[in-house]
Design an enzyme around this catalytic site. Structure first.
Site, PDB file in Angstrom:
ATOM      1  CE  LYS A  35       4.040  -6.506  44.752  1.00 21.66           C
ATOM      2  NZ  LYS A  35       4.119  -5.205  44.083  1.00 21.66           N
ATOM      3  CE1 TYR A 255     -30.052 -15.775  47.384  1.00 16.65           C
ATOM      4  CE2 TYR A 255     -27.781 -16.415  46.933  1.00 16.65           C
ATOM      5  CZ  TYR A 255     -28.846 -16.292  47.812  1.00 16.65           C
ATOM      6  OH  TYR A 255     -28.700 -16.689  49.117  1.00 16.65           O
TER       7      TYR A 255
END
Length: 361
Positions: A35, A255
């Site tokens: 899956k 950042y």
């Protein structure tokens, strides 16, 4: 041109891990979990490498149909089952087996018209409390299926373990006892063990086992790594250094300047970021593998880049390879640093990462 960022999938490791399943659960049949694009490793790629499995297990009908369209003829179990009558017809047409876990599915099956009956797995809720019939509902559900011409006889009986990752938690014993009581005196093959059950709880093996994360080389337990239990990592996420710069003590990196150089520092820039699936919230100090040595991630993860402190690795050069997780750096360790699980790391690798297959035997 050689891509900067790659996810190398080791097909031999997949086969090795399946062999580890069979060694741990001798005499059991194996339904391998494919899956979510085989946990991010590639649905068709994993299916072809794991062709020695007895069956494949997927979450949804569209995953099963993708396998059939690619010519995969092995038995396939749809773990969420059918959600509408049209999906029942597709399951029959493509010889898919469906999990039935709710009264609404029984009712749907009783009303639809089929050319032939569908093979079913009946899911029992033994304590996960997610999907499944309660033990008290099982006799009624089985009776209705036995009376329904659209249901093939003797559905397999299954449940799912909630805490098999913790070998010290008694809850698995509770679920095992609940499962045994619910299936007592009833026909049909039985399945309970996931990866944790396969390796840690042999009494849960029954007729079928359903390995998931262990196939991809990671430990199913809340401590340790795959190598501790004889598994080999399948995915290696890698990139390379594209710049090395020098900054003085106190200079801010990245950042918001959340990390400052504690000394005069040599900072490397790696061509990977959250746009590739590397976790954005990885904290400074998360290990990265450069030239056979661990170095720390520093500063915030950007969309396309991360920065690492190379001050203690003076030989590192632009172009050198970098491993984010894989053979040299367990994914379990990165997941723990980030506060997630390896399943999520693998599933979040994005399509712009170039996939490379290897088969090292």
């Amino acid at each position: 041109m050689q891509p900067a960022t790659t996810a190398t999938i080791d097909l031999a490791a997949l086969r090795h891990n399946l062999a580890r399943v069979r060694a741990a659960a001798p005499g059991c049949r194996v339904a391998t979990a494919l899956k979510a694009n085989a946990y991010g490793h590639g649905l068709l790629r994993a299916a072809r490498a794991l062709d020695n499995a007895d069956a494949f297990a997927v979450a949804r009908c569209d995953e099963a149909l993708a396998l059939r369209e690619a010519g995969i003829g092995k038995p396939i179990v749809v773990l969420e089952g059918f959600l509408q009558p049209e999906e029942i017809e597709r399951c029959v047409q493509h010889q898919l087996q469906a999990t039935i876990h709710h009264e609404s599915q029984v009712r749907m099956l009783e009303l639809v018209k089929l050319d032939r009956p569908i093979n079913l797995w009946l899911k029992i809720d033994t304590g996960m409390h997610r999907l499944g019939f309660s033990p008290q509902q099982v006799p009624s559900a089985l009776a209705r299926l036995a009376a329904c011409p659209n249901a093939a006889p003797n559905p397999r009986l299954m449940s799912h373990l909630a805490k098999a990752d913790d070998r010290d938690d008694p809850y698995t014993h509770y679920q095992l006892d609940t499962f045994k009581a619910a299936i007592q005196g009833k026909g049909g093959e039985r399945s309970l063990a996931n990866s944790g059950g396969i390796l840690g709880w042999p009494e849960t093996h029954f007729d079928w086992v359903r390995p998931g994360i262990m196939l991809y080389g990671c430990s199913p337990f809340n401590q340790g790594v795959g190598a501790d239990v004889g598994l080999r990592p399948v995915m290696t996420l890698a990139s390379r250094l594209i710049a090395i710069n020098h900054y003085a003590a106190g200079e801010a990196i990245g950042y918001s300047g959340v990390w400052r150089c504690p000394r005069d520092s040599r900072i490397g820039v790696v061509a990977i970021g959250y746009g590739d699936g590397y976790p954005r919230h990885a904290p400074s100090g998360t290990p990265v593998w450069v030239n056979g040595q661990r170095v720390p991630l520093v500063g915030r993860v950007s969309m396309d880049l991360i920065t690492v402190d190379l001050s203690d690795l003076p030989a590192a050069q632009v172009g050198d390879p970098v491993v984010l997780w894989g053979r040299d750096l367990p994914a379990e360790e990165i997941a723990a640093k980030v506060g997630t699980i390896t399943y999520e790391l693998f599933c979040k690798v994005t399509p712009r990462v170039v996939v490379v297959e290897t088969d090292e035997g």
